[in-house]
Design a protein around this motif. Structure first.
Motif, short mmCIF file in Angstrom:
data_model
loop_
_atom_site.label_atom_id
_atom_site.label_comp_id
_atom_site.label_asym_id
_atom_site.label_seq_id
_atom_site.Cartn_x
_atom_site.Cartn_y
_atom_site.Cartn_z
N ASN A 184 114.81 -54.47 8.55
CA ASN A 184 113.43 -54.19 8.13
C ASN A 184 112.57 -53.81 9.33
O ASN A 184 111.72 -52.90 9.24
CB ASN A 184 112.84 -55.41 7.43
CG ASN A 184 113.50 -55.67 6.09
OD1 ASN A 184 114.04 -54.75 5.47
ND2 ASN A 184 113.45 -56.91 5.62
N GLN A 188 110.84 -50.39 9.80
CA GLN A 188 109.39 -50.33 10.01
C GLN A 188 109.06 -49.55 11.27
O GLN A 188 108.12 -48.74 11.29
CB GLN A 188 108.84 -51.76 10.11
CG GLN A 188 107.32 -51.84 10.20
CD GLN A 188 106.65 -51.29 8.96
OE1 GLN A 188 107.15 -51.52 7.86
NE2 GLN A 188 105.55 -50.59 9.11
N ASN A 192 107.06 -46.24 11.41
CA ASN A 192 105.90 -46.11 12.30
C ASN A 192 106.04 -44.92 13.23
O ASN A 192 105.08 -44.19 13.49
CB ASN A 192 105.72 -47.39 13.11
CG ASN A 192 105.34 -48.58 12.26
OD1 ASN A 192 104.82 -48.41 11.15
ND2 ASN A 192 105.59 -49.79 12.74
#
Length: 273
Positions: A184, A188, A192
């Protein structure tokens, strides 16, 4: 416990005085009567008097002394007297003493010791049915105890295996949780990063569009200024284009003429001939 058999044994110490013999016999009857009446304290007192005060060395009295101690829950006194008879030359007394020692060991939870004592009691007197009965009881108890111990051991092993399995599952869950968190986190970070690149591209595109817009505005402003200047000079845009074209053609001709002119040779210091 079944009623114990009393044994008539010839006194080891001969008593020649008829009065003493009569007194001893009477005291023995009183002790036996007290024992049969289950008055074990009185029986113990009279048997002790016969043995210690009157010097009667009768194995049957020792056996009844041991029985009296046993019924009064005096384990030490009972064992002491039974152990003295366990080496007796009278096999029937020896068998009963060993039998009682075996029963006491059983009651104390010492089943292995009890089994050996009862086995010795049967060996001393094969007709001792009480010893045989107690032997079978102790043997069964010992088998049940071993079976229970094995079941407990199996249960402990199973519990240990279950615990190890639970620990392993917990470790796997923790590892999966860590892997999931890491995935995760990476996702992420990737999102990003992609978002950052998209924002950067959008910003660059906006900057480019803004620059192009500014350049276009500058061109329009320059054209407007040129147009206004031509209007002040009274020259139309068409006429201005013609003049620019004429100037361009003139410049081209000039450049072509310059190319055709010979290049002057530098002096060599020698005559031309």
């Amino acid at each position: 416990m079944k009623t114990f058999t009393f044994f008539a044994i010839i006194l080891a110490v001969l008593i020649t005085d008829p009065k003493e013999i009569s007194k001893v016999n009477a005291l023995k009857k009183e002790a036996e009567a007290a024992y049969l009446a289950k008055d074990y304290e009185l029986a113990l007192a009279k048997y002790t008097l016969l043995r210690d005060s009157m010097g009667v060395n009768d194995p049957a009295i020792k056996l009844n002394l041991a029985h009296a101690h046993y019924h009064l829950n005096d384990t030490a006194g009972a064992k002491s007297n039974y152990n003295q008879l366990a080496t007796s030359s009278y096999n029937n007394l020896k068998s009963i003493a060993l039998q009682q020692l075996g029963v006491m060991s059983k009651d104390a939870g010492k089943l292995e010791e009890a089994l050996q004592q009862l086995k010795s009691a049967i060996k001393a007197d094969p007709t001792n049915q009480d010893a045989r009965y107690n032997y079978e009881v102790v043997k069964k108890l010992l088998e049940e105890q071993k079976q229970q111990q094995q079941q407990n051991q199996d249960q402990e092993n199973q519990d240990q295996e279950n615990k190890e399995g639970e620990d392993e599952n917990q470790e796997q869950k923790q590892d999966q949780s860590k892997d999931g968190e890491q995935e995760n986190k990476e996702n992420q970070e990737g999102e990003n990063q992609e978002q950052s690149e998209e924002e950067k591209q959008d910003q660059e595109q906006q900057n480019q569009e803004q620059k192009e817009g500014e350049e276009e505005e500058q061109e329009k402003s320059q054209e407007q200024m040129t147009k206004e200047k031509l209007e002040e000079m009274g020259i139309s845009e068409e006429k201005a284009r013609q003049l620019l074209e004429a100037m361009r053609q003139s410049e081209i001709k000039y450049l072509q003429h310059q190319k055709r002119k010979p290049t002057k040779r530098p002096p060599s210091g020698k005559p031309d001939w």
